[in-house]
Motif scaffolding. Structure first.
Motif: not given
Length: 356
Positions: A152-163
């Motif tokens: 889920a975190v990896v997917e979120q990063n794909a949609h909204s990049p985490i610095r």
């Protein structure tokens, strides 16, 4: 007195004559090992009837030899000069961990031994930890929930990049654990003692938990180590007693284990009111995999905002184990037998199972 003839020196003592062969270091010997080779040659060339009448043997891990020698052998030379004793180290490449100290008097030998013990004690402070005591948490339910969390975190990063996020920040689900304490076990004696301490601690924990078996630990809620959620090194799960979240029973467990290893002189400092936690993400993991010592913080604000109350479920406290640090390769003592070689888990040196 002494008389020299070619390559032989004759020593006269109490109406007896002793022979000592002179030696020179072969040109092929590498400068890094020359001092150790010289020790060995010196040891081999001393005749049975030497001037020394006192001898002791010390068990010292080879990892400490460089500290005892000092730069170009200066430290060892100074000890010998100050005490009048002779210090003989094992031949390079041998499996021996025995140092031999000889001298004319008992005081000189004991003084040299004391100085070596002080050097070893100080060196340990500068060396890295080799093992850690932990409570494993990676049962099937927890591993499944952690895998879902990572996805889920990896997917979120794909949609909204985490610095400064990357997937190698996560601990492997099989490695999820509570670290109880860290150890520096640099001798076979220390390793053997650590196993005995863990056996004894098992008995003490069985007594502490006799009315609470099994102790169920709930893994719920995210938190981070520093004060700025936008610049984080460690993101972790909070852990509590499932039956009584405000209970201090886990603190009692940690304190029991800490005190046992302190009594055995295997650690010096006890941390009171430890922050009991299960690390999920750590910039150290990324640094290790990339082969650098530099750690780069990541922004955990979005992760905390969405998963602050994440619940990984309940784990029974069944096992306490001593594992090898993942970075401890060159400092391992001898051919250490490990219980587990699961490449997904930390190598387990020794473990105990509590009564259920």
């Amino acid at each position: 007195g002494s008389t020299s003839e070619k390559d032989i020196t004759l020593y006269e003592l109490k109406n007896r004559v002793y022979r000592k062969a002179a030696y020179t270091l072969p040109a092929r010997i590498n400068s890094k090992t020359a001092t150790f080779e010289q020790d060995f040659l010196e040891k081999e060339s001393i005749a049975q009837g030497s001037l020394t009448s006192h001898k002791i043997r010390m068990k010292v891990s080879p990892v400490f030899y460089r500290f005892i020698m000092g730069k170009a052998g200066a430290k060892k030379t100074a000890i010998q000069r100050d005490t009048g004793a002779t210090i003989l180290l094992p031949k390079p490449g041998s499996n021996s961990d025995e140092i031999i100290i000889t001298g004319r008097t008992e005081d000189s030998v004991e003084s040299a031994k004391t100085q070596i013990e002080v050097i070893v004690s100080r060196a340990i402070q500068a060396l890295p930890y080799t093992h850690f005591v932990s409570i494993p948490l990676g049962n099937a339910e927890v591993k499944a929930k952690m895998e879902d969390f990572i996805a889920a975190v990896v997917e979120q990063n794909a949609h909204s990049p985490i610095r400064d996020f990357s997937s190698d920040l996560f601990i492997k689900p099989e490695r999820l654990h509570l670290t109880v304490l860290l150890l520096k076990l640099y001798s076979q004696e220390a390793l053997t003692k650590a196993k005995a301490v863990l056996d004894k601690t098992r008995e003490e924990l069985n007594e502490i938990l006799k009315d609470k078996k099994p102790l169920l630990m709930r893994l719920r809620g995210l938190d981070y180590m520093n004060d700025d959620p936008s610049s984080v090194d460690v993101l972790y799960l909070q852990v509590e007693d499932n039956a009584a979240p405000s209970s201090t029973i886990l603190q009692e467990v940690f304190s029991c284990v800490n005190k046992a290893f302190i009594r055995a002189d295997l650690m010096n400092i006890q941390e009171e009111n430890l922050k009991i936690h299960a690390t999920l993400m750590n910039t150290k993991y990324r640094a290790i995999q990339s082969g650098t010592e530099q750690r780069k913080h990541f922004d955990a604000t979005g992760i905390l905002g969405r998963w602050e109350d994440v619940d990984f479920g309940v784990v029974p406290f069944k096992t306490l184990k001593i594992s090898m640090m993942p970075t401890d390769q060159e400092n391992r003592v001898g051919d250490v037998v490990i219980e587990s070689k699961d490449t997904n888990d930390y190598p387990t040196f020794y473990s105990v199972t509590l009564d259920q």
